[in-house]
Design an enzyme around this catalytic site. Structure first.
Site, PDB file in Angstrom:
ATOM      1  N   ARG A 211       0.850  -1.198   0.000  1.00  0.00           N
ATOM      2  CA  ARG A 211       0.000   0.000   0.000  1.00  0.00           C
ATOM      3  C   ARG A 211       0.883   1.245   0.000  1.00  0.00           C
ATOM      4  O   ARG A 211       1.738   1.410   0.867  1.00  0.00           O
ATOM      5  CB  ARG A 211      -0.902  -0.013   1.235  1.00  0.00           C
ATOM      6  CG  ARG A 211      -1.844   1.166   1.367  1.00  0.00           C
ATOM      7  CD  ARG A 211      -2.581   1.091   2.702  1.00  0.00           C
ATOM      8  NE  ARG A 211      -3.412  -0.096   2.781  1.00  0.00           N
ATOM      9  CZ  ARG A 211      -3.656  -0.759   3.922  1.00  0.00           C
ATOM     10  NH1 ARG A 211      -3.093  -0.377   5.061  1.00  0.00           N
ATOM     11  NH2 ARG A 211      -4.443  -1.806   3.922  1.00  0.00           N
TER      12      ARG A 211
ATOM     13  N   ARG B 178      -1.379   6.387   9.758  1.00  0.00           N
ATOM     14  CA  ARG B 178      -1.410   5.877   8.392  1.00  0.00           C
ATOM     15  C   ARG B 178      -1.638   6.987   7.372  1.00  0.00           C
ATOM     16  O   ARG B 178      -1.594   8.172   7.708  1.00  0.00           O
ATOM     17  CB  ARG B 178      -2.477   4.795   8.296  1.00  0.00           C
ATOM     18  CG  ARG B 178      -2.195   3.617   9.244  1.00  0.00           C
ATOM     19  CD  ARG B 178      -3.083   2.449   8.942  1.00  0.00           C
ATOM     20  NE  ARG B 178      -2.801   1.315   9.815  1.00  0.00           N
ATOM     21  CZ  ARG B 178      -3.384   0.124   9.686  1.00  0.00           C
ATOM     22  NH1 ARG B 178      -4.276  -0.068   8.730  1.00  0.00           N
ATOM     23  NH2 ARG B 178      -3.090  -0.861  10.510  1.00  0.00           N
TER      24      ARG B 178
ATOM     25  N   LYS C 202      -3.311   0.965  15.279  1.00  0.00           N
ATOM     26  CA  LYS C 202      -3.326   1.826  14.096  1.00  0.00           C
ATOM     27  C   LYS C 202      -3.996   3.164  14.421  1.00  0.00           C
ATOM     28  O   LYS C 202      -4.847   3.259  15.307  1.00  0.00           O
ATOM     29  CB  LYS C 202      -4.053   1.136  12.945  1.00  0.00           C
ATOM     30  CG  LYS C 202      -5.511   0.772  13.227  1.00  0.00           C
ATOM     31  CD  LYS C 202      -6.069  -0.037  12.074  1.00  0.00           C
ATOM     32  CE  LYS C 202      -7.492  -0.510  12.380  1.00  0.00           C
ATOM     33  NZ  LYS C 202      -8.046  -1.350  11.304  1.00  0.00           N
TER      34      LYS C 202
ATOM     35  N   LYS D  33      -5.509   6.829  12.404  1.00  0.00           N
ATOM     36  CA  LYS D  33      -5.885   7.383  11.107  1.00  0.00           C
ATOM     37  C   LYS D  33      -6.246   8.855  11.241  1.00  0.00           C
ATOM     38  O   LYS D  33      -6.943   9.254  12.177  1.00  0.00           O
ATOM     39  CB  LYS D  33      -7.067   6.601  10.526  1.00  0.00           C
ATOM     40  CG  LYS D  33      -6.742   5.129  10.284  1.00  0.00           C
ATOM     41  CD  LYS D  33      -7.942   4.354   9.771  1.00  0.00           C
ATOM     42  CE  LYS D  33      -7.583   2.890   9.530  1.00  0.00           C
ATOM     43  NZ  LYS D  33      -8.745   2.103   9.050  1.00  0.00           N
TER      44      LYS D  33
ATOM     45  N   CYS E  85     -15.022  -3.615   0.603  1.00  0.00           N
ATOM     46  CA  CYS E  85     -13.601  -3.864   0.821  1.00  0.00           C
ATOM     47  C   CYS E  85     -13.150  -5.002  -0.091  1.00  0.00           C
ATOM     48  O   CYS E  85     -13.944  -5.591  -0.819  1.00  0.00           O
ATOM     49  CB  CYS E  85     -13.341  -4.205   2.294  1.00  0.00           C
ATOM     50  SG  CYS E  85     -14.038  -5.787   2.809  1.00  0.00           S
TER      51      CYS E  85
ATOM     52  N   CYS F 115      -7.624 -11.252   1.297  1.00  0.00           N
ATOM     53  CA  CYS F 115      -7.574 -10.771   2.678  1.00  0.00           C
ATOM     54  C   CYS F 115      -7.672 -11.935   3.660  1.00  0.00           C
ATOM     55  O   CYS F 115      -8.639 -12.701   3.627  1.00  0.00           O
ATOM     56  CB  CYS F 115      -8.698  -9.780   2.951  1.00  0.00           C
ATOM     57  SG  CYS F 115      -8.694  -9.187   4.670  1.00  0.00           S
TER      58      CYS F 115
ATOM     59  N   CYS G  23     -15.598  -8.565   6.868  1.00  0.00           N
ATOM     60  CA  CYS G  23     -15.421  -8.918   8.276  1.00  0.00           C
ATOM     61  C   CYS G  23     -15.735  -7.667   9.091  1.00  0.00           C
ATOM     62  O   CYS G  23     -15.985  -6.604   8.523  1.00  0.00           O
ATOM     63  CB  CYS G  23     -13.993  -9.423   8.534  1.00  0.00           C
ATOM     64  SG  CYS G  23     -12.769  -8.099   8.684  1.00  0.00           S
TER      65      CYS G  23
ATOM     66  N   CYS H 257     -12.990  -2.019   7.138  1.00  0.00           N
ATOM     67  CA  CYS H 257     -12.332  -1.435   5.968  1.00  0.00           C
ATOM     68  C   CYS H 257     -13.321  -0.913   4.930  1.00  0.00           C
ATOM     69  O   CYS H 257     -13.040   0.068   4.248  1.00  0.00           O
ATOM     70  CB  CYS H 257     -11.395  -2.455   5.328  1.00  0.00           C
ATOM     71  SG  CYS H 257     -10.045  -2.972   6.412  1.00  0.00           S
TER      72      CYS H 257
END
Length: 570
Positions: A83, A153, A215, A217, A434, A440, A479, A483
């Site tokens: 990414r 990110r 993470k 954002k 997603c 994935c 899931c 995302c």
């Protein structure tokens, strides 16, 4: 969010193994270099499997052929998803042509995937091509540093081609925020660019020796367009302008959508308003938010480690006061702002600078040459003649920005001849998924491959009820990790098992309300029966200009989620 019984500032207990991994990684180096030379496996081993995420990669395998390879006593076909770091989603035609060529020649699938993190991903990079991928990016001025794992990110920015001067200012701040919050370790340059190791001691003054608990954002959003879904993010700078000039930001903190099925200690949450800050305080305040989350975030339980959980545990006002203390600044009251849209505006629009901008719908963000629709080649052909830039949107679409009047017809001819300007419904334009299967590893159900045909069936329902020209914000995620941003949709499907989803309704069009689960663990036919019934009622009982999600709340079909930490699971 309500202030109820603030808890401890720091969670005591046994640290998660991720904390050990980061501490022992030698500032994210691990043994990645040695692993690259290991020809016995197509993957990365031990801690390196997770460490490469700090370098912008996830190790994946093709789940469609996993069982077959196991039967043949072969390891899974490992390949990396890489990414790019692309603050604000802006990329030059020269850079685009380089990534187009790499995707064609050095990936299993040959595609470029535009993501709702406003960047692109390569899927299917074999281990031998990993280092060349990073070097190719470096050669054109790009990198993949810190696009995954426990760091800040890719920084999003509203893709606004109309108010060019205001957008440019906002975009510059997105770049500054990205650079300011990057890891300082030289591990990335040493491993992927063959830079000499510097003798000085590594230091991480903002992220710390063990980086963030989870993470993180960040966004810069220009009202009235909430196209980056700010409530899905930890830290959001809402642009406040006077006379077309940026004067500062409203700060909202603590949004996030991921949860775990059946775990009531996890929940989606909208961001909390902290206050207004002038431009000269932006980096200091951003750093204070990040370091407060660094020090107070839960390092014992990764499922409760994100900023939203820290805010709920210590209290919004306590967190805000600590940010003010660390930044040496007191927030002013929130300035008025309003969101009216969050989708992209497709087709040609003219900016105030007299330049034209063409927004192209890219279903699921997947650029590939399909039979009779060579989408990937079409963008490459545009890149060969385009003198402006490309803007990747947070809705997985692409803007050809800065086209002079003299080039407009030429760009459109290329786009039409490659299937990039076909007529699609408003419903399809406002649907998103997603990646999910086959690459994935977290996917429980299909999403990207499921969405196109599912939208066709939803379109038929909309037409049947006389609302075919309208839209419902529809999101599918494979899931519960969030995302696909289903937990900010009017209709959100969250994967539960192969072919089965939880159906959530009651979000709104502008993305400021979390939807509530309406039906659990149902298949596609059951979902469509529910949608048919609900759309039928919406079509006949709604008020003027009332969106689907707002209707389901007003009609009492579903209760609004007012305090997700306490009532999302009720």
């Amino acid at each position: 969010m309500s202030e109820k019984h603030p808890g401890p500032l720091v969670v005591e207990g046994k640290l998660s193994d991720a904390e050990r991994l980061k501490k022992e990684s030698n500032y994210l180096r691990g043994t990645i270099v040695e692993d690259l030379d290991n020809g016995l496996t197509g993957g990365f081993t031990g801690d390196n499997f997770l460490l490469i995420r700090f370098h912008g990669m996830y190790q994946q395998d093709d789940r469609d052929i996993r069982a077959e390879r196991a039967e043949q006593k072969l390891e899974p076909r490992h390949a990396m998803m890489l990414r790019c770091r692309l603050p604000g989603g802006i990329i030059t035609p020269t850079q685009w042509l380089a990534i187009d060529k790499f995707a064609a020649n050095n990936t299993i699938y040959g595609s470029i995937r535009l993501t709702n993190r406003q960047t692109f991903q390569f899927h299917g990079i074999l281990k031998k091509n990993v280092k060349p991928a990073h070097q190719m990016l470096h050669e054109v001025g790009l990198d993949a540093l810190a696009t995954a794992n426990d760091v800040n990110r890719n920084v999003l920015c509203t893709s606004n081609p109309i108010e060019s001067e205001l957008h440019q200012e906002a975009y510059e701040w997105a770049k500054k925020l990205s650079e300011h919050l990057l890891p300082q370790t030289r591990a990335y340059a040493e491993i992927w660019w063959d830079k000499e190791k510097v003798a000085t001691t590594d230091k991480e003054p903002i992220l710390g020796e063990t980086y963030l608990p989870r993470k993180f954002k960040t966004t810069v959003v220009v009202p009235p367009h909430n196209d980056i879904d700010l409530h899905a993010n930890d830290m959001n700078f809402v642009a406040i302008a006077e006379n077309g000039k940026l004067i500062g930001f409203n700060l909202l903190v603590g949004g996030g959508l991921s949860l775990e099925h059946g775990n009531k200690a996890t929940y989606a949450r909208t961001a909390s308003e902290f206050g207004f800050l002038p431009l000269d305080q932006t980096l200091a305040v951003a750093e204070a938010v990040v370091t407060t989350q660094r020090d107070w975030g839960n390092r014992t339980d990764r499922k409760n480690a994100k900023t939203k959980y820290t805010l709920e545990r210590v209290g919004v006002e306590t967190f805000k006061a600590e940010v003010e203390k660390r930044a040496g600044f007191t927030f002013e009251p929130i300035r008025p702002y309003e969101f009216t849209t969050r989708g992209d505006r497709f087709g040609w629009v003219k900016g105030i600078d007299n330049q034209w901008h063409l927004t192209l719908f890219i279903e699921n963000g997947r650029l590939l040459d399909y039979p009779d629709r060579p989408l990937k080649s079409g963008i490459a052909e545009i890149a060969k003649i385009h003198q402006g830039d490309f803007r990747l949107t947070a809705n997985q679409n692409l803007i050809v920005a800065g086209v002079p009047e003299s080039e407009k017809a030429k760009v459109e001819a290329i786009a039409r001849s490659h299937g990039l300007m076909e007529n699609v419904t408003a419903q399809r334009e406002n649907s998103m998924a997603c990646v999910a299967f086959p690459t994935c590893p977290l996917a429980m159900a299909e999403a990207e491959r499921f969405l196109p045909d599912f939208v066709t069936r939803v379109e038929a329902i909309m037409n049947e009820h006389g609302v075919g020209d309208e839209h419902i914000v529809l999101r599918v995620t494979g899931c519960p990790n969030g995302c696909g941003r289903a937990m900010l949709a009017e209709i959100g499907l969250v994967g539960k098992a192969p072919g089965r989803y939880n159906l959530h309704i009651g979000g709104n069009r502008i993305g400021t309300r979390i939807p509530r689960m309406y039906r659990e663990n149902i298949n596609e036919e059951e979902i469509l029966i529910s949608i048919n019934e609900l759309v039928g009622r919406w079509a006949t009982e709604r008020e003027a200009d009332e969106g689907f999600g707002d209707f389901t709340i007003r009609a009492g079909i579903i209760r609004p989620v007012l305090d997700p930490a306490r009532d999302l699971w009720e």
